[in-house]
Write a protein that holds these residues in place. Sequence first.
Motif, PDB file in Angstrom:
ATOM      1  N   CYS A  21       0.848  -1.194   0.000  1.00  0.00           N
ATOM      2  CA  CYS A  21       0.000   0.000   0.000  1.00  0.00           C
ATOM      3  C   CYS A  21       0.883   1.244   0.000  1.00  0.00           C
TER       4      CYS A  21
ATOM      5  N   ILE B 200      -0.892  -5.894   0.396  1.00  0.00           N
ATOM      6  CA  ILE B 200      -2.192  -6.141  -0.219  1.00  0.00           C
ATOM      7  C   ILE B 200      -2.064  -7.458  -0.973  1.00  0.00           C
TER       8      ILE B 200
ATOM      9  N   GLN C 289      -6.928  -3.066  -3.126  1.00  0.00           N
ATOM     10  CA  GLN C 289      -7.435  -2.158  -2.105  1.00  0.00           C
ATOM     11  C   GLN C 289      -6.894  -2.616  -0.761  1.00  0.00           C
ATOM     12  N   CYS C 290      -6.281  -1.694  -0.052  1.00  0.00           N
ATOM     13  CA  CYS C 290      -5.638  -2.005   1.215  1.00  0.00           C
ATOM     14  C   CYS C 290      -6.677  -2.423   2.257  1.00  0.00           C
TER      15      CYS C 290
ATOM     16  N   GLY D   4      -7.948   1.094   3.333  1.00  0.00           N
ATOM     17  CA  GLY D   4      -8.957   1.228   2.291  1.00  0.00           C
ATOM     18  C   GLY D   4      -8.516   1.939   1.026  1.00  0.00           C
ATOM     19  N   GLN D   5      -7.259   2.381   0.971  1.00  0.00           N
ATOM     20  CA  GLN D   5      -6.756   3.080  -0.206  1.00  0.00           C
ATOM     21  C   GLN D   5      -6.479   2.093  -1.339  1.00  0.00           C
ATOM     22  N   SER D   6      -6.677   2.569  -2.570  1.00  0.00           N
ATOM     23  CA  SER D   6      -6.332   1.763  -3.738  1.00  0.00           C
ATOM     24  C   SER D   6      -4.873   1.997  -4.087  1.00  0.00           C
ATOM     25  N   THR D   7      -4.206   0.929  -4.480  1.00  0.00           N
ATOM     26  CA  THR D   7      -2.811   1.001  -4.896  1.00  0.00           C
ATOM     27  C   THR D   7      -2.686   0.303  -6.240  1.00  0.00           C
TER      28      THR D   7
ATOM     29  N   THR E  22      -8.848   9.862 -11.575  1.00  0.00           N
ATOM     30  CA  THR E  22      -9.215   9.825 -10.158  1.00  0.00           C
ATOM     31  C   THR E  22      -9.271  11.206  -9.524  1.00  0.00           C
TER      32      THR E  22
END
Length: 102
Positions: free
Chosen positions: A31, A38, A59-60, A64-67, A88
């Motif tokens: 992440c 992840i 998604q972590c 909750g963040q996208s990587t 984004t």
Amino acid sequence: MGQAKQRGSLEQRIQQARKKTDASTPDHIICNNCKTEITEVQLLDTKGLRGIDAAFAGQCPACGQSTYAVKGEPNSVAAFMEAMQKATGSEPIIGSQAIKKS
């Protein structure tokens, strides 16, 4: 058109493509926000994206963040990240990862 037949049947070529993709898919990505592993990594469709060998997203589970992880030629990866920024509306965090399948 005859060259495709030399590489095998359609089913064989599909299996070869899947093996190549599976071999390049990392076990995990890190992440960019909180550095958590992840493990649910999704392969993104990069068909038609010249210079991009593969792209992955996850998604972590912690924050909750996208990587995103992108593999390819540096200029193409930069263009991909610029397109992601526009899509984004946020500036991407760029990092580098060297992860081998275990």
